[in-house]
Motif scaffolding. Sequence first.
Motif, PDB file in Angstrom:
ATOM      1  N   UNK A 158     -44.710 -13.880 105.195  1.00  0.00           N
ATOM      2  CA  UNK A 158     -44.523 -13.980 106.643  1.00  0.00           C
ATOM      3  C   UNK A 158     -43.265 -14.765 107.018  1.00  0.00           C
ATOM      4  N   UNK A 159     -42.434 -15.063 106.025  1.00  0.00           N
ATOM      5  CA  UNK A 159     -41.152 -15.735 106.260  1.00  0.00           C
ATOM      6  C   UNK A 159     -41.325 -17.018 107.077  1.00  0.00           C
ATOM      7  N   UNK A 160     -42.268 -17.843 106.682  1.00  0.00           N
ATOM      8  CA  UNK A 160     -42.519 -19.099 107.380  1.00  0.00           C
ATOM      9  C   UNK A 160     -41.437 -20.105 106.999  1.00  0.00           C
ATOM     10  N   UNK A 161     -40.908 -20.780 107.977  1.00  0.00           N
ATOM     11  CA  UNK A 161     -39.815 -21.723 107.751  1.00  0.00           C
ATOM     12  C   UNK A 161     -40.284 -23.174 107.705  1.00  0.00           C
ATOM     13  N   UNK A 162     -41.326 -23.496 108.457  1.00  0.00           N
ATOM     14  CA  UNK A 162     -41.764 -24.888 108.529  1.00  0.00           C
ATOM     15  C   UNK A 162     -43.284 -24.951 108.675  1.00  0.00           C
ATOM     16  N   UNK A 163     -44.024 -24.520 107.636  1.00  0.00           N
ATOM     17  CA  UNK A 163     -45.484 -24.561 107.707  1.00  0.00           C
ATOM     18  C   UNK A 163     -46.045 -25.911 107.274  1.00  0.00           C
ATOM     19  N   UNK A 164     -47.296 -26.161 107.630  1.00  0.00           N
ATOM     20  CA  UNK A 164     -48.075 -27.262 107.078  1.00  0.00           C
ATOM     21  C   UNK A 164     -49.396 -26.676 106.610  1.00  0.00           C
ATOM     22  N   UNK A 165     -50.012 -27.342 105.624  1.00  0.00           N
ATOM     23  CA  UNK A 165     -51.319 -26.879 105.128  1.00  0.00           C
ATOM     24  C   UNK A 165     -52.386 -27.877 105.543  1.00  0.00           C
ATOM     25  N   UNK A 166     -53.497 -27.360 106.052  1.00  0.00           N
ATOM     26  CA  UNK A 166     -54.601 -28.184 106.530  1.00  0.00           C
ATOM     27  C   UNK A 166     -55.792 -27.961 105.610  1.00  0.00           C
ATOM     28  N   UNK A 167     -56.260 -29.017 104.939  1.00  0.00           N
ATOM     29  CA  UNK A 167     -57.379 -28.862 104.016  1.00  0.00           C
ATOM     30  C   UNK A 167     -58.103 -30.169 103.778  1.00  0.00           C
ATOM     31  N   UNK A 168     -59.188 -30.096 102.994  1.00  0.00           N
ATOM     32  CA  UNK A 168     -60.073 -31.251 102.860  1.00  0.00           C
ATOM     33  C   UNK A 168     -60.269 -31.748 101.430  1.00  0.00           C
ATOM     34  N   UNK A 169     -59.534 -31.220 100.458  1.00  0.00           N
ATOM     35  CA  UNK A 169     -59.762 -31.613  99.067  1.00  0.00           C
ATOM     36  C   UNK A 169     -58.454 -31.965  98.367  1.00  0.00           C
TER      37      UNK A 169
ATOM     38  N   UNK B 299     -51.658 -38.138 102.296  1.00  0.00           N
ATOM     39  CA  UNK B 299     -51.496 -37.069 103.270  1.00  0.00           C
ATOM     40  C   UNK B 299     -50.353 -37.416 104.214  1.00  0.00           C
ATOM     41  N   UNK B 300     -49.900 -36.417 104.930  1.00  0.00           N
ATOM     42  CA  UNK B 300     -48.860 -36.629 105.940  1.00  0.00           C
ATOM     43  C   UNK B 300     -49.465 -36.880 107.310  1.00  0.00           C
ATOM     44  N   UNK B 301     -50.697 -36.408 107.511  1.00  0.00           N
ATOM     45  CA  UNK B 301     -51.447 -36.675 108.738  1.00  0.00           C
ATOM     46  C   UNK B 301     -52.923 -36.534 108.398  1.00  0.00           C
ATOM     47  N   UNK B 302     -53.779 -37.197 109.156  1.00  0.00           N
ATOM     48  CA  UNK B 302     -55.217 -37.219 108.866  1.00  0.00           C
ATOM     49  C   UNK B 302     -56.006 -36.850 110.109  1.00  0.00           C
ATOM     50  N   UNK B 303     -57.016 -35.976 109.924  1.00  0.00           N
ATOM     51  CA  UNK B 303     -57.885 -35.556 111.018  1.00  0.00           C
ATOM     52  C   UNK B 303     -59.270 -36.174 110.846  1.00  0.00           C
ATOM     53  N   UNK B 304     -59.748 -36.860 111.884  1.00  0.00           N
ATOM     54  CA  UNK B 304     -61.125 -37.331 111.874  1.00  0.00           C
ATOM     55  C   UNK B 304     -62.082 -36.236 112.297  1.00  0.00           C
ATOM     56  N   UNK B 305     -61.570 -35.286 113.065  1.00  0.00           N
ATOM     57  CA  UNK B 305     -62.313 -34.099 113.468  1.00  0.00           C
ATOM     58  C   UNK B 305     -61.295 -32.990 113.735  1.00  0.00           C
ATOM     59  N   UNK B 306     -61.747 -31.745 113.704  1.00  0.00           N
ATOM     60  CA  UNK B 306     -60.815 -30.629 113.800  1.00  0.00           C
ATOM     61  C   UNK B 306     -59.999 -30.672 115.094  1.00  0.00           C
ATOM     62  N   UNK B 307     -60.655 -31.060 116.183  1.00  0.00           N
ATOM     63  CA  UNK B 307     -59.978 -31.051 117.480  1.00  0.00           C
ATOM     64  C   UNK B 307     -58.854 -32.082 117.584  1.00  0.00           C
ATOM     65  N   UNK B 308     -58.748 -32.997 116.611  1.00  0.00           N
ATOM     66  CA  UNK B 308     -57.643 -33.949 116.619  1.00  0.00           C
ATOM     67  C   UNK B 308     -56.287 -33.263 116.557  1.00  0.00           C
ATOM     68  N   UNK B 309     -56.278 -32.016 116.078  1.00  0.00           N
ATOM     69  CA  UNK B 309     -55.019 -31.273 116.007  1.00  0.00           C
ATOM     70  C   UNK B 309     -54.393 -31.099 117.377  1.00  0.00           C
TER      71      UNK B 309
END
Length: 209
Positions: free
Chosen positions: A157-168, A195-205
């Motif tokens: 998909x020719x992504x230039x600046x993605x981030x990955x969101x995961x829990x492990x 990590x580069x950022x931390x979520x306490x819950x999904x909606x923190x995004x």
Amino acid sequence: MPLVLDSLIFDLDGTLWDATATVTEGFRRARRRVDYVTTDITLDAVRAVTGQPYPVVYERLFPYLSPGQREEFRLICAEEELASARQQGGRPYPQLRETLAYLAQQYRLFIVSNCQTGYIEAFLEHSGTGHFFEGHQCFGTKGLPKADNVREIIARYALQAPAYVGDTDGDYQASRANAVPFIFAAYGFGEAPEWDARLGQFSDLQGML
């Protein structure tokens, strides 16, 4: 993490929904179809291996099985797990749809999971979130590790600046292997060394991005 992202790639189990009860029921139905699995399959045991590649899952849960038995049982479990996911679904995390709707206004969204083929589709159908995601990839498609599947999504998909969101830790390793920022879903099933950022819950995004 970078100030500007063009996309987000999500893990599924432990990040977007919790389907451990559904998967556990699938494992238990599979166990009733064979006579060589002697251990009870508990919710906690399934939760402890959720998100791991399939070989790791069955080695940890059933170390006493022969390689042939393990592979046979894996195929039976895959059948029952997928049937359970399609019939019952899982539990989406709070404000999942609202948060994805917000994110989709600014970012391209994708899913990469260590699941079998058809499982992501079951999630999209049950959660009603299919229209938010541009694409997805899973272990079941080619048998590739998560890092390779993340790399494939980035290239396709020719992504230039993605981030990955995961829990492990596996999600963290897949991010680092592709030199992309890692957003840690701390509410999920696993741990991560950093990590580069931390979520306490999904909606923190919504507040973060």
